[in-house]
Design a protein around this motif. Sequence first.
Motif, PDB file in Angstrom:
ATOM      1  N   GLY A  77       0.831  -1.190   0.000  1.00  0.00           N
ATOM      2  CA  GLY A  77       0.000   0.000   0.000  1.00  0.00           C
ATOM      3  C   GLY A  77       0.864   1.238   0.000  1.00  0.00           C
ATOM      4  N   LYS A  80      -0.108   7.417   3.239  1.00  0.00           N
ATOM      5  CA  LYS A  80      -0.715   8.709   2.933  1.00  0.00           C
ATOM      6  C   LYS A  80      -0.513   9.717   4.055  1.00  0.00           C
ATOM      7  N   THR A  90      -1.347   6.029   8.128  1.00  0.00           N
ATOM      8  CA  THR A  90      -2.504   5.772   7.277  1.00  0.00           C
ATOM      9  C   THR A  90      -2.005   5.255   5.943  1.00  0.00           C
ATOM     10  N   ARG A  92      -3.090   3.573   2.110  1.00  0.00           N
ATOM     11  CA  ARG A  92      -4.129   3.332   1.099  1.00  0.00           C
ATOM     12  C   ARG A  92      -3.792   2.038   0.378  1.00  0.00           C
ATOM     13  N   GLN A  93      -4.768   1.121   0.392  1.00  0.00           N
ATOM     14  CA  GLN A  93      -4.635  -0.156  -0.304  1.00  0.00           C
ATOM     15  C   GLN A  93      -5.847  -0.328  -1.204  1.00  0.00           C
ATOM     16  N   GLY A  95      -7.689   1.553  -2.983  1.00  0.00           N
ATOM     17  CA  GLY A  95      -8.766   2.512  -2.787  1.00  0.00           C
ATOM     18  C   GLY A  95      -9.303   2.612  -1.370  1.00  0.00           C
ATOM     19  N   LYS A  96      -8.897   1.716  -0.500  1.00  0.00           N
ATOM     20  CA  LYS A  96      -9.351   1.752   0.892  1.00  0.00           C
ATOM     21  C   LYS A  96      -8.215   2.219   1.786  1.00  0.00           C
ATOM     22  N   GLN A  97      -8.577   2.919   2.859  1.00  0.00           N
ATOM     23  CA  GLN A  97      -7.559   3.379   3.795  1.00  0.00           C
ATOM     24  C   GLN A  97      -7.633   2.562   5.068  1.00  0.00           C
ATOM     25  N   THR A  98      -6.463   2.273   5.603  1.00  0.00           N
ATOM     26  CA  THR A  98      -6.364   1.547   6.855  1.00  0.00           C
ATOM     27  C   THR A  98      -5.343   2.246   7.736  1.00  0.00           C
TER      28      THR A  98
END
Length: 182
Positions: A77, A80, A90, A92-93, A95-98
């Motif tokens: 990922g 960000k 944070t 981004r993988q 389109g999703k953030q974790t």
Amino acid sequence: MKRIVIIGGGFAGLWSAVGAARKLHELQIPEDEVEIMVINRDAYLGLRPRYYEKDPHNYRIPLSQVLEPVGVCLLEGEVKQIDTVSQKVTVRQQGKQTSVAYDRLVFAAGSQLVLPNLSGLHEHAFSVDTYQDAIKLDQHIQKLPELPDVSGKYTAAVVGGGFTGIEAAAEMTSRLTEIAKQ
């Protein structure tokens, strides 16, 4: 469980991860007490200093081949944000953030080429900064014999006199000679 997060899976990030794993092993710290995690944009270590060579796909090594045997996990990922107060990263993988918490953070994200805004540069210049750039250059060189015969068709100008620039200049001579013979 404590966590060491390393941002970047290049030479510095990989060296940091393997070194941390070795040290934890030397100190006999159980694997369930400290997790080592590398966050990288993709699953490969790119041998960037060799991207100017023919067939750049030969110069990417799956990070899992090096990290898994020493107990380091890989998170694919793009980082960000880094929150040093809450000690979270944070990511981004697809389109999703974790959010990933850490106790120790190693920032080994590497560098990125920034091209100046010069007329014709983006249309006619090539780079070996990334794997995608190297593929684009390799494809261009492979297609040279198909282009019309014009003066300078098999000529390259290399900008940069560092290690990679000198190596690229030397390699371009043999690559262009080889492709011109076709």
